[in-house]
Design an enzyme around this catalytic site. Structure first.
Site, short mmCIF file in Angstrom:
data_model
loop_
_atom_site.label_atom_id
_atom_site.label_comp_id
_atom_site.label_asym_id
_atom_site.label_seq_id
_atom_site.Cartn_x
_atom_site.Cartn_y
_atom_site.Cartn_z
N VAL A 38 56.47 68.54 33.65
CA VAL A 38 56.79 67.35 34.42
C VAL A 38 57.04 66.21 33.42
CG1 VAL A 38 55.70 67.81 36.53
CG2 VAL A 38 54.40 66.66 34.48
N ASP A 306 70.48 62.14 36.45
CA ASP A 306 71.82 62.70 35.63
C ASP A 306 72.53 63.75 36.38
OD1 ASP A 306 70.69 61.30 33.79
OD2 ASP A 306 70.57 62.70 32.17
N HIS A 438 57.60 28.67 26.17
CA HIS A 438 57.88 28.23 24.91
C HIS A 438 56.88 28.53 23.99
CE1 HIS A 438 59.83 26.14 21.71
NE2 HIS A 438 58.59 25.41 21.62
#
Ligand code: NAI
Length: 452
Positions: A38, A306, A438
């Site tokens: 997996v 994919d 910042h």
């Protein structure tokens, strides 16, 4: 007895395991078929192992450069490749165990073995795995992709590497010829360059990193040229031997000597050997065709990752799997590809999201480019002695942010902010109004937007 499921998922990579956990959490009786481990290519032989190796390489570079920061180390810093690989394997084991536990906690049945579709009936899809039959009302295909091996003369007779072998080698070649200057090529070029290997990158296009913004890709190439990598652009590998690759550039052939060859010319969808022909699914050149809900031409069969042959990124795959599960549960979720970040984990990192400058030119509509060097950020200067980098933002004629491209660390972490701005249709003015902590490198995005 044949066990019936609400949802069967073939393939346990990022698309499959995320979708499985989500579906089971929402009450669907879910089975996940996986023939290997997996986590898929991403976790076992892709994203995670490469990032683990690259972190070792980055650590080595930082130790080598420590004196720039007033830190003195004795002797010449070196490395133990065997330990680097052993650590990488430990990271992979830890994460795969975590996924297995996560799936079990959600009640997903994980069936080890190669699954294939054997047929359909009126409302069921029949699947076989280890010669056992299963049925499911819905199917999600997440079978991923495999490395493309180009038909280069002599290559099949060479002991070449793909990314898989390059991740496992406990010995270093003296020199490495990388065929393909895409994402995989550049990440391995970065790793092996840091460890002292003489690296050649051969790319047939005019610039490395195909889909990234060209200015950013060129900056990365300049950086790595300084570090000693040889780039051959507009150059095609036409022949390979155990000692060299022969390249052709502007009709002239040249031999590039290398002890090892790494092939990284792209990946192709895994669509064979699955019995897909029984479903008669519509396919395109490189994968299964899907609509915005990740539905294939069969209404109860979805595909994500994919196998769709489209974006081929783990993070796209995860989102596509979510969309598929949402849709089969009756939701209105739909897939959008307008703000998918792309990251290359070199050192420095590069990242981009949305339109590149080349895309904006090709679109033929008015646009503006806002850009600032990374050293505008105080934090960047503090942490990157003599370092360079760029933040480039594309805005349309309504000053809406349509693209952002960065080089400089930690581009991989910052790109999400720009992706959110694009997805939400923010303008330069509206997005600059957020309070940026910042000092952070992320302030570069605000500073660049304020150029509007
Ligand atoms: P790629 O498509 O990114 O790059 C392949 C390159 O090879 C192209 O630039 C192409 O022009 C070149 N090429 C093809 N044939 C050639 C030849 N004969 N000679 C010279 N150059 C040639 O493919 P890559 O790098 O193999 O990656 C595969 C997939 O994996 C991609 O979709 C990528 O996005 C994904 N991936 C993503 C990562 C990330 O997000 N960081 C990391 C690794 C892979």
């Amino acid at each position: 007895m044949v066990i019936d499921y609400d949802l069967a998922i073939i393939g346990g990579g990022p698309a499959g395991y995320h979708a499985a956990a989500k579906a089971a959490k929402k009450g669907l009786k879910t089975i996940l078929f996986e023939k290997n481990a997996v986590g898929g290519v991403c976790l076992n032989e892709g994203c995670i192992p490469t990032k683990t190796l690259l972190y070792s390489a980055k650590t080595l570079e930082q130790v080598k450069n420590a004196s720039k920061y007033g830190i003195l180390t004795e002797g010449n810093p070196t490395f133990d490749l065997e330990k680097i690989i052993v650590r990488k394997n430990r990271v992979v084991r830890k994460l795969t165990a975590g996924i297995s536990a996560h799936l079990a906690a959600h009640g997903v049945t994980v069936q080890r073995g190669a699954a294939s579709i054997t047929g359909t009936s009126a409302d069921k899809i029949n699947i076989a795995c280890n010669e056992e039959p299963f049925t499911a009302s819905n199917l999600l295909l997440c079978t991923g992709s495999e490395t493309v091996i180009p038909p280069i003369k002599g290559l099949s007779e060479c002991a070449y590497w793909t990314s898989k072998e390059a991740l496992e080698s406990k010995t270093l070649p003296a020199s490495l010829a990388i065929i393909g200057g895409g994402v995989i090529g550049l990440e391995f070029a970065s790793f092996y360059n840091s460890l002292g290997v003489k690296v050649h990158v051969i790319e047939m296009l005019p610039e490395i990193l195909g889909v990234m913004d060209k200015e950013i890709s060129a900056m990365l190439r300049t950086e790595y040229t300084k570090k000693g990598i040889h780039f051959y652009l507009n150059a095609k590998v036409v022949e390979a031997t155990e000692q060299a690759v022969i390249i052709e550039k502007e009709g002239i052939r040249e031999s590039v000597e290398a002890e090892k060859i790494l092939v990284s010319v792209g990946r192709r969808a895994n669509i064979t050997g699955l019995g897909l022909e029984t479903l008669n699914l519509a396919c395109h050149r490189n994968g299964v065709k899907v609509n915005e809900y990740m539905q294939t031409s069969h209404p109860r069969v979805y595909a994500a990752g994919d196998v769709t042959g489209f974006s081929m990124l783990a993070h796209t795959a995860i989102r596509e799997g979510e969309v598929a599960v949402d849709h089969l549960l009756g939701g209105k979720d739909a897939m959008s590809y307008s703000a998918i970040p792309g990251v290359v984990y070199t050192h420095p990192e590069v990242a981009g999201v949305g339109q590149t400058e080349e895309d904006a030119i090709a679109a033929g509509k008015p646009f503006r480019v806002l850009k600032l060097p990374m050293p505008y950020s105080g934090r960047f200067v503090a942490e990157n002695e003599l370092g360079n980098g760029l933040c480039k933002i594309i805005v349309d004629d309504a000053e809406r942010i349509t693209g952002c491209h960065l080089t400089g660390n930690p581009a991989s972490e910052l790109i999400l902010i720009a992706g959110i701005a694009i997805a939400n249709g923010e303008t330069a003015v509206s997005f600059a109004k957020h309070v940026y902590p910042h000092p952070t490198v992320g302030e570069i995005i605000k500073e660049t937007l304020l150029l509007i």
